[in-house]
Design a protein around this motif. Structure first.
Motif, short mmCIF file in Angstrom:
data_model
loop_
_atom_site.label_atom_id
_atom_site.label_comp_id
_atom_site.label_asym_id
_atom_site.label_seq_id
_atom_site.Cartn_x
_atom_site.Cartn_y
_atom_site.Cartn_z
N ALA A 75 -35.26 1.34 -21.31
CA ALA A 75 -34.14 0.43 -21.01
C ALA A 75 -33.22 0.27 -22.22
N MET A 76 -33.80 0.19 -23.43
CA MET A 76 -32.99 0.05 -24.63
C MET A 76 -32.15 1.30 -24.90
N LEU A 77 -32.73 2.47 -24.67
CA LEU A 77 -31.97 3.71 -24.85
C LEU A 77 -30.83 3.81 -23.84
N GLU A 78 -31.10 3.42 -22.59
CA GLU A 78 -30.05 3.43 -21.57
C GLU A 78 -28.97 2.41 -21.90
N LYS A 79 -29.37 1.28 -22.45
CA LYS A 79 -28.40 0.25 -22.82
C LYS A 79 -27.46 0.77 -23.90
N ARG A 80 -28.01 1.48 -24.87
CA ARG A 80 -27.18 2.01 -25.96
C ARG A 80 -26.23 3.09 -25.44
N LYS A 81 -26.73 3.96 -24.58
CA LYS A 81 -25.85 4.97 -23.99
C LYS A 81 -24.77 4.32 -23.14
N GLY A 82 -25.18 3.34 -22.33
CA GLY A 82 -24.23 2.68 -21.44
C GLY A 82 -23.14 1.94 -22.18
N LYS A 121 -23.30 11.69 -21.25
CA LYS A 121 -24.65 11.12 -21.22
C LYS A 121 -25.68 12.18 -21.57
N GLY A 122 -25.49 13.41 -21.09
CA GLY A 122 -26.40 14.48 -21.44
C GLY A 122 -26.38 14.79 -22.92
N LEU A 123 -25.20 14.81 -23.52
CA LEU A 123 -25.10 15.08 -24.95
C LEU A 123 -25.66 13.93 -25.79
N LEU A 124 -25.59 12.72 -25.26
CA LEU A 124 -26.12 11.56 -26.00
C LEU A 124 -27.64 11.54 -26.04
#
Length: 458
Positions: A75-82, A121-124
């Motif tokens: 969730a934290m990784l998705e939050k940073r990407k988002g 998102k893929g590159l992140l």
């Protein structure tokens, strides 16, 4: 008369002699070929991530995929990407020439035709693993060449040579890979240090908190199992045969879910209840590692501490600012990758010679913060204007213009004014001196003036 005395600059400069440039200055001496920190040097460079080397166990980057399976870390990784993906992207021309503007418009059109958020998102994914690779599929559109598809590829399929060029591992080239064509694979890197083209992502730091958390959950489940039902101790008579003891054990094991059991006469059964003391709990242990994961990923802990400390608005704003700063950094790195690779390739294929446009994701404006800033600037400007008025009014006491000018320039508040403005103030100083001062709203004979003044300000 100028208010500042400057040394005159020469109108022309003598041509400087050409400087000698040593040959060694034009090349990189500390390169990958003589880097003693690169492990197992061969035709390709090896990943120097210590966590991968010590804990990979043949899995390689696969161990970082397990980090994303943790609910909190994922969730934290998705939050940073988002935080970055949610921003609007913009393209800016690299120059003022018509061809430069045409290149920007072309890039804007081709990027808009792609699922660009998904591409980013893929590159992140490099944020976690250190690097990410995406393959570009090119196609023709009349006289133009454009990217029709950009697909994210598993990082474990690539290695890098001494020039940092990606090489694809195949069944026939399992160690050094095969050479790849130019303008085909986008490589985004994070945390690059020295001669390590693999970068260093958050996985190296998140591996241990996630591992300790996973082990803690295992012990917690075991503990809960002990508390869910007591341990049954069966005592068989002395001299019982092993076969009879095994039957008794099977019977007692079934008692865990049964309401009644039958045991032979002379058999004694006792129930041992699990007990513990102290204030430290498994939940506190797991919450500690969740906080460490949050700090490492987004720089904040509010999402895991609201229930404990209550949280507050000021803390939330600080955490949001920290997340925005991280998103700014991620965006700058991604912008550099896309500009140097994808956008450069589009320009090379279609408009060679044009300046490469820039692409970035802009942080959304904070209307409340902007309003507060403008209010502060307006108040500062108003205070400066009052101070200048006071200085010029005092300068009206001097008859000599030069003396009045020197007096006005002695105050720092006039340093930003032009010579023309200073001349006008010197000339009009007597007007300032004779003009009535603005009334003080709180020192007046009119008792209603202060109230009306405050109403207008509001």
């Amino acid at each position: 008369m100028s208010r500042r005395h400057r040394k005159p600059r020469p109108t022309a400069f003598a041509e400087q002699p050409r400087k000698n440039l040593p040959a060694a200055a034009t090349a990189l001496i500390a390169n990958a070929r003589n880097d003693i920190t690169i492990p197992f040097f061969s035709g390709v460079l090896q990943n120097s991530d210590d966590t991968l080397l010590s804990q990979g166990g043949g899995k390689g980057l696969k161990i970082y995929d397990e980090i994303e399976r943790d609910t909190h870390a994922g969730a934290m990784l998705e939050k940073r990407k988002g935080a970055l993906i949610s921003r609007e992207w913009k393209v800016e021309a690299g120059g003022d020439r018509p061809i430069d503007k045409a290149a920007a418009e072309l890039v804007r059109e081709m990027i808009g035709a792609l699922p660009f958020d998904q591409v980013c998102k893929g590159l992140l994914d490099a944020t976690l693993k250190g690097y990410a690779v995406s393959e570009v599929v090119w196609g023709r559109d009349g006289a133009r060449i454009k990217p029709v598809k950009i697909k994210s590829i598993d990082q474990r399929r690539f290695v890098f040579d001494t020039e940092w060029r990606p090489r694809l591992l195949t069944w026939t080239a399992m160690s050094e890979g095969i050479e790849l064509p130019e303008r085909k694979f986008i490589v985004h890197r994070v945390g690059v240090k020295g001669e390590n083209p693999y970068g260093l992502g958050l996985g190296s730091r998140l591996f241990w908190p996630v591992l300790f958390k996973r082990e803690g959950i295992t012990f917690w489940l075991h503990f809960l199992e002990k508390f869910a039902g007591p341990t049954i101790v069966g005592k068989s008579p002395i001299g019982s045969l092993p076969e009879e003891q095994r039957k008794l054990l099977t019977t007692l094991q079934g008692a865990v879910t049964s309401s009644a059991i039958v045991v032979p006469m002379g058999t004694d059964a006792e129930f041992l209840e699990a007990s513990r003391s102290g204030s430290v709990t498994y939940e506190q242990f797991l919450n500690y590692w969740d906080r460490q994961i949050s700090i490492a990923t987004t720089g904040e802990t509010l999402t895991t501490q609201v229930g404990e400390s209550g949280g507050n608005r000021a803390l939330g704003e600080v955490h949001m600012e920290m997340l925005d700063m991280l998103a700014d950094g991620d965006g700058d790195l991604l912008s550099g990758t896309l500009t140097e690779q994808l956008l450069q390739w589009i320009v090379d294929y279609n408009l060679p010679g044009a300046a490469v446009p820039k692409i970035w994701r802009e942080r959304p404006k904070n209307a409340q913060a902007e309003a507060a800033t403008k209010k502060s600037q307006a108040e500062a400007s108003e205070a400066t204007a009052r101070a200048i008025r006071t200085v010029v009014s005092e300068a009206a006491r001097f008859e000599d213009d030069d003396v009045a000018r020197e007096y006005i320039l002695s105050f720092d508040i006039t340093q930003s004014l032009s010579d023309k403005t200073i001349d006008a103030l010197v000339e009009a100083r007597r007007t300032f001196g004779t003009a009535p001062a603005a009334p003080d709203p709180f020192v007046t004979d009119d008792p209603t003036f202060a109230a009306s003044w405050l109403k207008k300000k509001a």
